[in-house]
Structure formats: C-alpha cells, structure tokens
Design an enzyme around this catalytic site. Structure first.
Site, PDB file in Angstrom:
ATOM      1  N   ARG A   1      -1.684  -6.228  -8.320  1.00  0.00           N
ATOM      2  CA  ARG A   1      -0.725  -7.259  -8.033  1.00  0.00           C
ATOM      3  C   ARG A   1      -0.687  -8.283  -9.048  1.00  0.00           C
ATOM      4  O   ARG A   1      -0.066  -8.110 -10.071  1.00  0.00           O
ATOM      5  CB  ARG A   1      -1.016  -7.873  -6.547  1.00  0.00           C
ATOM      6  CG  ARG A   1      -0.693  -6.991  -5.471  1.00  0.00           C
ATOM      7  CD  ARG A   1      -1.371  -7.538  -3.912  1.00  0.00           C
ATOM      8  NE  ARG A   1      -2.616  -7.399  -4.118  1.00  0.00           N
ATOM      9  CZ  ARG A   1      -3.464  -7.496  -3.068  1.00  0.00           C
ATOM     10  NH1 ARG A   1      -3.119  -7.788  -2.085  1.00  0.00           N
ATOM     11  NH2 ARG A   1      -4.680  -7.252  -3.308  1.00  0.00           N
TER      12      ARG A   1
ATOM     13  N   SER B   1      -2.735  -8.058   3.110  1.00  0.00           N
ATOM     14  CA  SER B   1      -3.006  -7.743   4.114  1.00  0.00           C
ATOM     15  C   SER B   1      -3.521  -9.049   4.801  1.00  0.00           C
ATOM     16  O   SER B   1      -3.119  -9.348   5.953  1.00  0.00           O
ATOM     17  CB  SER B   1      -4.210  -6.579   4.316  1.00  0.00           C
ATOM     18  OG  SER B   1      -3.810  -5.293   4.036  1.00  0.00           O
TER      19      SER B   1
ATOM     20  N   HIS C   1       0.689  -1.249  -0.118  1.00  0.00           N
ATOM     21  CA  HIS C   1      -0.113  -0.044   0.070  1.00  0.00           C
ATOM     22  C   HIS C   1       0.771   1.132  -0.104  1.00  0.00           C
ATOM     23  O   HIS C   1       0.353   2.116  -0.759  1.00  0.00           O
ATOM     24  CB  HIS C   1      -0.891  -0.130   1.206  1.00  0.00           C
ATOM     25  CG  HIS C   1      -2.060  -1.163   1.303  1.00  0.00           C
ATOM     26  ND1 HIS C   1      -2.094  -1.844   2.403  1.00  0.00           N
ATOM     27  CD2 HIS C   1      -2.943  -1.413   0.395  1.00  0.00           C
ATOM     28  CE1 HIS C   1      -3.048  -2.574   2.192  1.00  0.00           C
ATOM     29  NE2 HIS C   1      -3.493  -2.305   0.991  1.00  0.00           N
TER      30      HIS C   1
ATOM     31  N   LYS D   1     -15.597  -7.921   5.795  1.00  0.00           N
ATOM     32  CA  LYS D   1     -14.222  -8.623   5.973  1.00  0.00           C
ATOM     33  C   LYS D   1     -13.894  -9.100   7.373  1.00  0.00           C
ATOM     34  O   LYS D   1     -12.603  -9.441   7.465  1.00  0.00           O
ATOM     35  CB  LYS D   1     -13.347  -7.704   5.001  1.00  0.00           C
ATOM     36  CG  LYS D   1     -13.121  -7.797   3.617  1.00  0.00           C
ATOM     37  CD  LYS D   1     -11.840  -6.955   3.023  1.00  0.00           C
ATOM     38  CE  LYS D   1     -11.741  -7.433   1.899  1.00  0.00           C
ATOM     39  NZ  LYS D   1     -10.353  -6.773   0.873  1.00  0.00           N
TER      40      LYS D   1
END
Ligand code: ADP
Length: 166
Positions: A98, A136, A20, A44
């Site tokens: 990514r 993450s 990030h 989440k």
C-alpha cells in the site's frame, strides 16, 4: 510437462477487504495454483476466529478463482511462512504494497525470508489507488464507531463485521 506455478497469498484477513480481493484477483493471473494462507496471528487479537476467517475468505474468493480456472485452496497456518511455503511446494509468495509504511516491514521480511530459502520469490503487487487506504484494522475501528464500512469490504463481510460490533 511444465512445472505448476504455486503461489501463496498470506495474511490475517481480519476481515478480508476489497483491497485483499483486488490483490487476489490480480494474483490469479500469475499462478496455476493459489493457496491463501490465513495466519492464526493471536498477537493481533483478531475480531474473527481462525475458522470464521478461513470460511469468509473461502466464500468470498472461490468464485473468482473458479472463473479464472486456477486451482485454489484456503489453508490456515501458524508456523513460519517459509516453512508453510515449503510444505505446500510454493515458489512464489504474493504480498500487496500500500504505502511507504508497508515498505519497511515488507523489505525486512522479504530479506530474511530470502536468506531462509532463496528458491522462493516474494512478488509485490502495488495496491490499486482505489483501495490503497483500506486496512482491516481501520475497517474494524470505523465499524466500532458506527461508520459506514460498505465501501471497503464485500457485502456479506460488512454484515458480519456489524454483527460483531453489535
Ligand atoms: P498481515 O498480518 O500479513 O499484514 P493482512 O491481512 O493485513 O495480513 O494483509 C495481507 C496482505 O494483503 C499484505 O501483503 C498486505 O500488505 C496486503 N493488503 C492489505 N490491505 C491491502 C490493500 N488495501 N491493498 C493492497 N494490499 C493490501
């Protein structure tokens, strides 16, 4: 007078990672004002509360934005990304890409967002190969199993994640 270019970098940032940070640093070259949108994202089931994530993102990124001379704000949001973008007057949404796995989801989301408001462009920055595998979700998993997460997150974030996993 030229119009100020306002960009949003949205995410869950649970927690903020070196990946990030890299996207953020690079996006500072593209805008006059950067708004980091921290999504509530209760689905989440985040490790860090919204308040904790906002404070963490602000602390880690403010020095970089100040050094770049870019106006900067960290804001929480829980509505539609495009509504949030319209509300803050943004014309650019910044996302990091990514692997191929990110592409499908981002492709669909960008397509739908474009139909909602074609005046707002989504800009993708390719993840730096050094950070490409950082996510993450995996940072949290590695920490829970006692692995070393220091290569993946800023130092203070590392301490905070370790505190959460006990
Ligand atoms: P979201 O829930 O929106 O996916 P994340 O916090 O996981 O929120 O990610 C926010 C943005 O940062 C996304 O565009 C994501 O692709 C990007 N991102 C996450 N990790 C990396 C990384 N290691 N390198 C580059 N971009 C990344």
């Amino acid at each position: 007078m030229t119009k100020k270019r306002i960009g949003i970098y949205p995410g869950t940032f649970d927690p903020i990672t070196n990946g990030h940070m890299d996207i953020l640093k690079r996006s500072l070259r593209l805008v006059d004002r950067l708004i980091i949108g921290v999504a509530t994202n209760p689905s989440k089931n985040p490790m860090f509360s919204l308040e904790e994530r906002v404070a963490m993102v602000d602390r880690e990124t403010r020095p970089m934005a100040l050094a770049a001379g870019v106006e900067f704000e960290v804001v929480q949001f829980d509505d539609l990304l495009m509504s949030f973008a319209e509300r803050v007057g943004a014309s650019i949404i910044i996302r990091g890409l990514r692997a191929v796995a990110d592409f499908e989801y981002e492709f669909q989301m960008t397509g739908m967002n474009y139909q909602i408001n074609p005046d707002i462009e989504t800009v993708f920055l390719m993840a730096d190969p050094k950070y490409q595998t950082i996510a993450s979700r995996l940072v949290k998993e590695v920490a829970r199993y006692g692995g070393n997460i220091s290569p993946f997150v800023p130092d203070q974030v590392c301490v905070e994640v370790l505190k959460k996993v006990g």
